[in-house]
Structures are given as C-alpha cells and as structure tokens.
Design an enzyme around this catalytic site. Structure first.
Site, PDB file in Angstrom:
ATOM      1  N   CYS B  62       0.834  -1.198   0.000  1.00 23.34           N
ATOM      2  CA  CYS B  62       0.000   0.000   0.000  1.00 23.34           C
ATOM      3  C   CYS B  62       0.868   1.248   0.000  1.00 23.34           C
ATOM      4  CB  CYS B  62      -0.925  -0.007   1.208  1.00 23.34           C
ATOM      5  SG  CYS B  62      -0.058   0.192   2.779  1.00 23.34           S
ATOM      6  N   ALA B  65       3.199   1.680   2.827  1.00 20.97           N
ATOM      7  CA  ALA B  65       4.397   0.847   2.709  1.00 20.97           C
ATOM      8  C   ALA B  65       5.429   1.524   1.811  1.00 20.97           C
ATOM      9  CB  ALA B  65       4.034  -0.522   2.147  1.00 20.97           C
ATOM     10  N   ARG B  96      12.919  -4.725   5.729  1.00 12.85           N
ATOM     11  CA  ARG B  96      13.708  -4.481   4.528  1.00 12.85           C
ATOM     12  C   ARG B  96      15.208  -4.495   4.761  1.00 12.85           C
ATOM     13  NH1 ARG B  96      12.213  -2.344  -0.429  1.00 12.85           N
ATOM     14  NH2 ARG B  96      13.673  -0.655  -0.409  1.00 12.85           N
ATOM     15  N   HIS B 195       5.579   6.133  -2.901  1.00  9.47           N
ATOM     16  CA  HIS B 195       6.889   6.696  -3.242  1.00  9.47           C
ATOM     17  C   HIS B 195       6.719   8.133  -3.697  1.00  9.47           C
ATOM     18  CE1 HIS B 195       7.712   2.322  -4.640  1.00  9.47           C
ATOM     19  NE2 HIS B 195       7.964   2.434  -3.356  1.00  9.47           N
TER      20      HIS B 195
HETATM   21  S1  SF4 Z   1      -1.030  -1.597   6.003  1.00  8.15           S
HETATM   22 FE1  SF4 Z   1      -2.062   0.056   7.162  1.00  8.15          FE
HETATM   23  S2  SF4 Z   1      -1.867   1.838   5.849  1.00  8.15           S
HETATM   24 FE2  SF4 Z   1      -1.490   0.074   4.537  1.00  8.15          FE
HETATM   25  S3  SF4 Z   1      -3.499  -0.470   3.646  1.00  8.15           S
HETATM   26 FE3  SF4 Z   1      -3.247  -1.675   5.525  1.00  8.15          FE
HETATM   27  S4  SF4 Z   1      -4.248  -0.446   7.123  1.00  8.15           S
HETATM   28 FE4  SF4 Z   1      -3.862   0.915   5.384  1.00  8.15          FE
END
Ligand code: SF4
Lengths: 75, 490
Positions: B62, B65, B96, B195
């Site tokens: 996402c 991330a 990472r 990014h």
């Molecule tokens: S990891 Fe967290 S920020 Fe990313 S989609 Fe899931 S809930 Fe949303």
C-alpha cells in the site's frame, strides 16, 4: 489542464512528462521553436498531443508548464 | 526445456487466462506481454499501474508501505511515526534490512517502531492530541533525533485528522522538521503512489531547508538516490564511486541522514539507482537546481563497467581516468567470480517478479553468470519502467505486470525455470513446488548485491540456492521405492 514537465534527454530531444500519471514520452514535434515563441502543440511519440501556451523559449530545461490535452493516447 | 518460441508463449498465456471469467480475462490479458526488442515504447503491449482485480491474489503493498517502508523509513536519524493502528508498522518493522551505522535508540531509529497505536476512542474522537503528545514524548525520550515524519495509515485519512496543523505546531515547539506525510494506504493502486507522495513531502518539507546556506563543495560532488542499503548495498556502491574520485555527499535513503538530504541540492550530479521510487525528486532537483540525473546499474560486471563510464562522462579527465583505474583494478576480481561460478550456473533459466528496479537491473548480472532470464515482471511499475525493460530482456521472453498468484504458478509450471527470484510471499509456494528460490527484495538475509563486492555474494548465493542438494531429495525414499517397484511389476 495538467501540470507537465518538459526536459531534454541525453540525445538532445525533448521529453514530455506528466507527473500525475507518470507518463513519460518523447516529443515528436513542437509547433513553435524559436527564441521568441516556443510551445504550441506538442505531438508525442505515443500518439497523444498536448497544447502549451506559446512563450519565449526557456533559458534552461526542464521546465514545468501547464498544458491542455488535445488528443489522448491514454485509454 | 528449450526456450519458448513466440507462439509457445502466446499459447501459454492463452491457456493460463482460460480459467478467468471473460471480463477478468480481458483485463489480465492486457498485463501480459511477450517481449519484442524492436519496440520503442511498451504502451501498446502492456498496461500497468492499474487497480488489481478483486478476487485475484496480488503481491502489491500500500501507499503507506511505499512511503514509510521504502523512502522515509531508512533515514536513520529521523523518527518515522506510523500514525494509526499499531499493526501496519509492527508487521513491516525492519523487514527491509536497511543497514545503518549508529546506535539504535540513541542516534539512529530505523529498526524501531514508533506508532500512535490507535484505539477505538481515537477513531471516534480524533487522534490529533495523541499525535502532539507522542511527538513531545519522542523529543523527551530520544533527544538526538534530527526530525520526525508522520506517516499516515488508512484511518487518518478516513477520520480527517489535521496532521499538518499538529506537525507545524510541533515543529515550532521542538525546533526540528516535523513532516506530515499523507500516505494513507488506500491511496493509489500500489506502493508506487506512496513513493511519489513521499518524494513530494521531501520536496516540500526538507529539500530547500538549507538553501542559501554555505556549504563547502567540490566539483566532484554526487548523491546516491534510490539506494536503500539493503544488506549494505549502498556501501558497496559508494566505495566504487569514491575510489574513482567522486565525493558522495548523500545517500537516499539507506544509511542516510537528514543533513545529507538537505545538502543534496548542492551536488553536481544525482545518481539514481531505483528509478521508480526516486525519479520524482530527481526531476524536481533538475528543474529547480539544475542538477542532472543519471540512471545507473551496479548489478554485475557488465553493467558496473558501463555505469562507471557513464557516470565519469559527466566529469573531467581526472574522474574518467579514475573510472578506468577502478575498472582495471576490479576486473580480475570479477573475472575470478565468473570463472568460479559460471560453470555451475551456465545455461540455467531464471524467472523474476520483484518491485521497482530489480526486474530489469539484475538481468545483466544473471547474464554475466551465463544464466538467462526467461520471464520478468513488476508489482507496481509504470509504463516508463516497461519501456526500459524491453531493451534489457531477450526477445520472446514473457513479461507480466502485477502477476497474480495463480498466473505465476502456472507460468512456472509451464516454463520450468531453474531459479525464481521474487519476494517472501511467493517463496514458500515455490519451495513446496520444489523450485529453487531466492528472495530478491531483501536478498534472503544476505547481501549486499550491488557493486563488485556484492557481485561475489550474488553469484555465491545463486549457486548455493540452485545447486543445493536438497532439491534432489524432495521425493521421500518410500515413494521412490514404490515407483521402482511399480516399474518392476510392469
Ligand atoms: S497496512 Fe495500514 S496503511 Fe497500509 S493499507 Fe493496511 S491499514 Fe492501510
């Protein structure tokens, strides 16, 4: 209208870049390319075309400008 | 198995897509292509950066991330707050392997998880107060931090918290940059937008901080962009650059610091390794500060030599000589690695499916070892990445965008590669299928893979995986015996 960036590639050609969509394409032709008047219609190698209001040729590239989409290559 | 011809590959794609419903089939077909080196642009052959289909298994991440995990996280002297529920940060914590020098918890903070740990009441009443308090606490407990970034997780955008206001106030209070980053996970279709958002926030909040301030420059200042120092990658790259006479002012962002980033506008050339995650800021610096940028590739001797010369071409003869000297010095070392491992790896086939730069960057390194990459693909690339990939890959090889779990398995079954390079989510599936596998996101707890030192480790790891005796022991002896007995009976 979209914000675009025009830059020069290592071969000296102009490259069109649309940050919003990460679209990068070589510019095939630019309508006006003189020191006083620069811009107009940009034809891209992907088939799309954009219009930039003519302006004096920028002293340095890259430059961010506003452009209008004339013909879309994108879906 | 002999390399597939164009027709075979076409048939394979058609066969794999057969199981999908019509609509899905039509959509997925656009994401698969057979490489044709003569193409200039990938546009007509492959669609990318589109929403994944509901119901398929995708490997994407996402936006959070992409921002916290990739771009902001590795800056060692800044604290990145995972603002929202605790899980997003905790499950991705230190995954990472961005190496850094420093004392964790004192002057470096990458491996720690800072979070506002949202509870129900924060969702109902808003989390702005909590954030303000959290920043205060951080400042008290970790006074050596150089700045803070607030990485929004999904709920922040949903409940409409004003993190910008909190950040501004906190920044004035503690006298350090506090950067609000609107990288809620639901934005965009993959980590790629994260990014971009992260680059934009660096541009808006960090980059111009030291404009106009004195800085002692040299004509040979460069910055490494888009190297996250996974397993020490950036270090292995940096020594080559320094040896040829350049001064590396900043590392973005693996083992990097806030000060380095603020000083980057003063360099002469930006060296861009991961194009996908940092091209935005490079373009910005080119426009605003007139700093040219250059994509380079430090995987494998061929590409290293090519890149060193390309980098040197931006400088005077001193650096050009330096590059030649470095190449001369390391060529015997790299040749020795090839001499040792090439006979063990020659002719083996590899399939890749990774993230931002590796699906095309490592192709050269495999080729140096005599291996052939028969299929490659990206989780979250855009068309400009595929434009660059077409040139690296052989003709009639398979290229897949945002490949689904099912498709990848089917491709592997049909193409029978000798090695797969992909991520942790794919790893155990293929192990169970009995295919040698290397994790190419975090180098499977190894590394570095960049540079000359990295190449030796890369070659060793590939050999270690591919020629591991375990792959011949996958059939248990009792099953084997039965097969033998059956044969006898027949
Ligand atoms: S990891 Fe967290 S920020 Fe990313 S989609 Fe899931 S809930 Fe949303």
């Amino acid at each position: 209208m979209a914000n675009i960036m025009i830059r020069q590639n290592s071969a000296g050609g102009l490259v069109f870049y649309l940050p919003k969509r990460d679209l990068e394409a070589d510019i095939r032709s630019i309508e006006f390319d003189t020191p006083e008047k620069w811009g107009g219609e940009l034809k891209l190698e992907n088939g799309g075309s954009y219009y930039v209001d003519p302006m004096p040729k920028p002293a340095r590239l890259p430059i961010s400008v506003r452009a209008r989409r004339l013909g879309a290559a994108e879906d | 198995m002999a390399a597939l011809t164009r027709e075979d590959t076409e048939a394979l794609i058609a066969e794999v897509l057969e199981v999908y419903p019509d609509k899905a089939k039509k959509d997925r077909a656009k994401h698969l292509m057979i490489n044709d080196k003569t193409l200039e642009s990938s546009k007509k052959c492959i669609t990318s950066n589109r929403k994944s289909l509901p119901g398929v298994m995708t490997m994407r991440g996402c936006a959070y991330a992409g921002s916290k995990g990739v771009v902001w996280g590795p800056i060692k002297d800044m604290i990145s707050i995972s603002h929202g529920p605790i899980g997003c940060g905790q499950y991705a914590r230190a995954g990472r392997r961005n190496y850094y020098v420093g004392t964790t918890g004192v002057d470096a903070f990458c491996e720690m998880n800072f979070t506002s740990d949202f509870q129900e009441k924060d969702i109902v009443f808003g989390g702005d107060k909590k954030l303000a308090k959290l920043i205060e606490e951080i400042e008290m407990l970790f006074p050596l931090n150089k700045g803070i970034s607030v990485q929004s997780e999904c709920p922040i955008g949903l409940i409409g918290d004003d993190i910008e206001a909190v950040s501004k106030k906190a920044a004035a209070q503690i006298g350090k940059p506090v950067v609000p980053v609107r990288c809620e996970g639901f934005r965009g279709v993959s980590q790629s937008l994260g990014h971009h958002i992260a680059n934009d926030s660096v541009r808006d909040w960090i980059l111009s901080n030291r404009d106009g301030q004195a800085f002692e420059t040299t004509p040979y200042d460069v910055a490494i962009l888009g190297d996250y120092n996974i397993g020490g990658d950036a270090w292995a790259s940096r020594i080559l650059l320094e040896e040829m006479g350049l001064r590396v002012v900043a590392q973005w962002s693996g083992d990097g610091t806030l000060a380095e980033m603020e000083n980057t506008p003063k360099v002469k050339l930006n060296l861009l390794h991961c194009y996908r995650s940092m091209n935005y800021i490079s373009r910005h610096m080119e426009e605003k500060y007139g700093i040219p940028w250059l994509e380079y590739n430090f995987f494998g001797p061929t590409k290293i030599k090519e890149s060193l010369r390309k980098i040197a071409s931006f400088f005077d003869d001193k650096i050009k000589e330096g590059a030649e000297r470095v190449i001369e010095k390391y060529t015997p070392m790299m040749d020795a690695v090839i001499a040792k491992y090439r006979p063990r790896l020659e002719g083996k086939k590899v399939m890749l499916y990774v993230g931002g730069l590796r699906p095309r960057h490592v192709v050269g390194a495999y080729e140096d070892l005599g291996m052939e990459v028969v299929g490659t693909g990206y989780e979250f690339a855009h068309n400009d990445d595929y434009d660059r990939t077409i040139k690296e890959m052989g003709d009639a090889t398979l290229i897949y965008d945002d490949v689904t779990g099912y498709e990848f398995e089917e491709f592997v079954k049909a193409m029978k590669p000798d090695l797969i390079g992909s991520g942790i989510k794919e790893k155990y599936v293929f192990h169970k299928m009995g295919v040698p596998f290397r994790q190419l996101h975090s180098w499977d707890y190894s590394g570095p893979y960049h540079g000359v030192d990295g190449f030796a480790i890369f070659a060793r790891d590939m050999d270690m995986t591919l020629n591991n005796p375990c792959w011949t022991k996958l059939t248990p002896p009792w099953v084997k015996k039965e097969a033998v007995a059956e044969k006898k009976a027949a």
